[in-house]
Design an enzyme around this catalytic site. Structure first.
Site, PDB file in Angstrom:
ATOM      1  N   GLU A 178       0.804  -1.224   0.000  1.00  0.00           N
ATOM      2  CA  GLU A 178       0.000   0.000   0.000  1.00  0.00           C
ATOM      3  C   GLU A 178       0.836   1.272   0.000  1.00  0.00           C
ATOM      4  O   GLU A 178       0.780   2.070   0.943  1.00  0.00           O
ATOM      5  CB  GLU A 178      -0.965   0.005   1.201  1.00  0.00           C
ATOM      6  CG  GLU A 178      -1.896  -1.199   1.219  1.00  0.00           C
ATOM      7  CD  GLU A 178      -3.054  -1.057   2.205  1.00  0.00           C
ATOM      8  OE1 GLU A 178      -3.051  -0.090   2.989  1.00  0.00           O
ATOM      9  OE2 GLU A 178      -3.952  -1.913   2.184  1.00  0.00           O
ATOM     10  N   GLU A 384      -4.949  -8.544   0.963  1.00  0.00           N
ATOM     11  CA  GLU A 384      -5.596  -8.186   2.232  1.00  0.00           C
ATOM     12  C   GLU A 384      -7.090  -8.015   2.015  1.00  0.00           C
ATOM     13  O   GLU A 384      -7.507  -7.405   1.023  1.00  0.00           O
ATOM     14  CB  GLU A 384      -5.083  -6.849   2.805  1.00  0.00           C
ATOM     15  CG  GLU A 384      -3.756  -6.934   3.481  1.00  0.00           C
ATOM     16  CD  GLU A 384      -3.324  -5.601   4.091  1.00  0.00           C
ATOM     17  OE1 GLU A 384      -4.198  -4.796   4.504  1.00  0.00           O
ATOM     18  OE2 GLU A 384      -2.114  -5.377   4.152  1.00  0.00           O
TER      19      GLU A 384
HETATM   20  C1  FCB Z   1      -4.404  -1.899   5.505  1.00  0.00           C
HETATM   21  C2  FCB Z   1      -3.006  -2.143   6.045  1.00  0.00           C
HETATM   22  C3  FCB Z   1      -2.946  -3.139   7.179  1.00  0.00           C
HETATM   23  C4  FCB Z   1      -4.107  -2.951   8.125  1.00  0.00           C
HETATM   24  C5  FCB Z   1      -5.408  -2.996   7.363  1.00  0.00           C
HETATM   25  C6  FCB Z   1      -6.625  -2.915   8.226  1.00  0.00           C
HETATM   26  O1  FCB Z   1      -4.485  -0.638   4.954  1.00  0.00           O
HETATM   27  O2  FCB Z   1      -2.137  -2.574   5.009  1.00  0.00           O
HETATM   28  O3  FCB Z   1      -1.704  -3.012   7.827  1.00  0.00           O
HETATM   29  O4  FCB Z   1      -3.963  -1.749   8.779  1.00  0.00           O
HETATM   30  O5  FCB Z   1      -5.435  -1.933   6.448  1.00  0.00           O
END
Ligand code: FCB
Length: 483
Positions: A178, A384
């Site tokens: 990210e 994620e």
């Molecule tokens: C993302 C992050 C991770 C966590 C999730 C909820 O943006 O990469 O570390 O904070 O959100």
């Protein structure tokens, strides 16, 4: 003669099945889980510093101890194996393996990741390593941080030394996690470390993250054995205009530019989007992009990681919107969207998680099929996806979290639909394995499949973990427990 077995007019629908070899994982990051902040030569990162600035992190909490994964990784790997997970996405701590960000590697730091990888491989779990999940060594921030070109060069050196030390065990790599958050929350709105609020620094940071990615891919290709699979994990925004009006559609275009295409453009197409340069022309002429940089950033990748939680609904005006909604990570008064700071942000309709993020799996389907169309031949993984809920520990010590399981099931259904629609999705990594340090929210927001007792750090798999483990073992989108 009558058929003795008349066919059932309503045969049960087949349970959706994922492709063979699909990776069923969970994800964590170093600063959020490891702890051991001052052990074995690790030096502070920007998050260690940021946590100590009053008012920046919920109750002044820090990652000093976190979930103590640095010492408990063996138990955590055993837990994953018992649940049935087949992959683990973790990040490497830069200040642990190269203290201060420059100078010699720390053998003790590198050994931790070698041991972790060995433990995973022995348990039959595929390791997936991310090199940068936001923990820049403090010394490199003191020297200017990501807005400076030198940071990209240091990052490539660090990538090479990790690749050389761990590349015999780990074959799947992600350069950055990210980078949007690193650039725009770290240097734009300042709600993340290092907490700067300068739109030009944020754009410079975005470029040097892109450059660091390209240089790191080159360094990794040289350091790793043939066959290593390289990627980046982007928090792509599923951007939707609030109304079909032309101004709202233009707001969506702006956010797509500075939220998505600022990375997709140079990394996968070799150029910054023209409309992004126009939108930000009042801030910078982008002369920090040197000739040759776009070609360096544009390296062939083996897969793309997509992180997704909730859609991004925007309007042309901020009137009637809360600043807290502008970045999904707790607001702040300064916009993290250079060139789009008059855009308003709205919550998508539907139920919300404890983050106040709307549950809408259609955004994940849209992103996966969109990437598959735009970059045919590039395999994808959901690196994620997950949800925070206010979990309660029952009198018997069990944690029943049906909301989380429902969230995950609905999103897995969206992934399955994307696969059916032609997207080549190779895996799903649930955020997160453990309840952990949720950045500015401290330990308040719990995303784990596994509950972590804040006092004893004891691990208890939640009911969602048992369900997800059965899905992982079967490769099928099983019904929810009790459904
Ligand atoms: C993302 C992050 C991770 C966590 C999730 C909820 O943006 O990469 O570390 O904070 O959100």
């Amino acid at each position: 003669m009558a058929d003795p077995h008349p066919s059932d007019p309503h045969p049960p629908a087949a349970v959706p099945r994922f492709p063979a070899g699909f990776l069923w994982g969970a994800a964590t990051s170093a600063y959020q889980v490891e702890g051991a902040a001052a052990e074995d030569g690790r030096t502070p990162s920007i998050w260690d510093t940021f946590c100590r600035v009053p008012g920046r992190v919920h109750r002044g909490q820090t990652g000093d101890v976190a979930t103590d994964h640095y010492h408990r990784y063996r138990d955590d790997v055993r837990l994953m194996a018992e649940l049935g997970l087949t992959a683990y996405r973790f990040s490497v701590s830069w200040p642990r393996v190269r203290p201060t960000g420059r100078g010699p590697a720390s053998q003790r730091g590198l050994d931790f990741y070698r041991r972790l990888a060995d433990e995973l491989l022995t348990a039959g779990i595929t390791p997936v390593a991310t090199l940068y999940h936001w923990d820049l060594p403090e010394e490199l921030e003191a020297a200017g941080g990501w807005p400076e070109r030198a940071t990209a060069e240091r990052f490539a050196e660090y990538a090479a030394l990790v690749g050389e030390a761990v590349g015999d065990r780990v074959h799947r790599w992600t350069t950055l996690n990210e980078p949007w958050c690193s650039a725009f929350l770290g240097y734009g709105s300042g709600v993340h470390a290092p907490g700067r609020t300068d739109p030009v620094a944020a754009l410079r940071a975005a470029h040097h993250l892109n450059l660091g990615h390209g240089l790191a891919v080159q360094a990794l290709r040289a350091a790793l054995p043939a066959g290593a699979l390289l990627s980046v994990a982007l928090n792509l925004h599923a951007v939707r205009p609030l109304t079909p009006s032309a101004p709202d559609r233009d707001a969506a275009r702006r956010i797509d530019a500075v939220g998505n295409r600022v990375f997709l453009g140079p990394m996968l197409e070799g150029a910054y989007p023209k409309d992004l340069l126009d939108d930000t022309a009042g801030l910078t002429d982008w002369s920090f992009v040197r000739p040759g940089d776009p070609a360096t950033v544009h390296q062939p990748l083996d897969w793309l990681g997509v992180n997704y939680y909730t859609p991004t609904v925007v309007s042309a005006t901020t009137e009637g919107t809360e600043p807290a909604r502008q970045d999904g990570h707790g607001g702040g008064q300064v916009s993290p969207w250079p060139g789009a700071d008059r855009v308003g942000f709205h919550r998508a309709p539907g139920d919300v998680t404890a983050m106040d993020w709307a549950v809408d799996p259609s955004g994940l389907h849209e992103l996966l099929t969109g990437m598959a169309r735009r970059y045919p031949g590039l395999p994808l993984a959901v690196t994620e996806n997950g949800a925070a809920y206010e979990d309660e520990v029952g009198a018997d010590g069990a944690v029943d979290d049906p909301h989380r399981a429902a969230y995950v099931r609905a999103h897995l259904a969206a992934v399955h639909r994307a696969v059916t629609d032609g997207a080549d999705v190779r895996g799903y990594f649930l955020w997160s394995l453990l309840d952990n340090f949720e950045w500015a929210y401290g330990y308040e927001k719990r995303f784990g499949l596994v509950h972590v007792d804040p006092r004893t750090l004891a691990r208890t798999p939640k009911s969602s973990a048992h369900w997800y483990g059965r899905v992982a073992r079967s490769g099928e989108l099983l019904p929810l427990d009790g459904a």
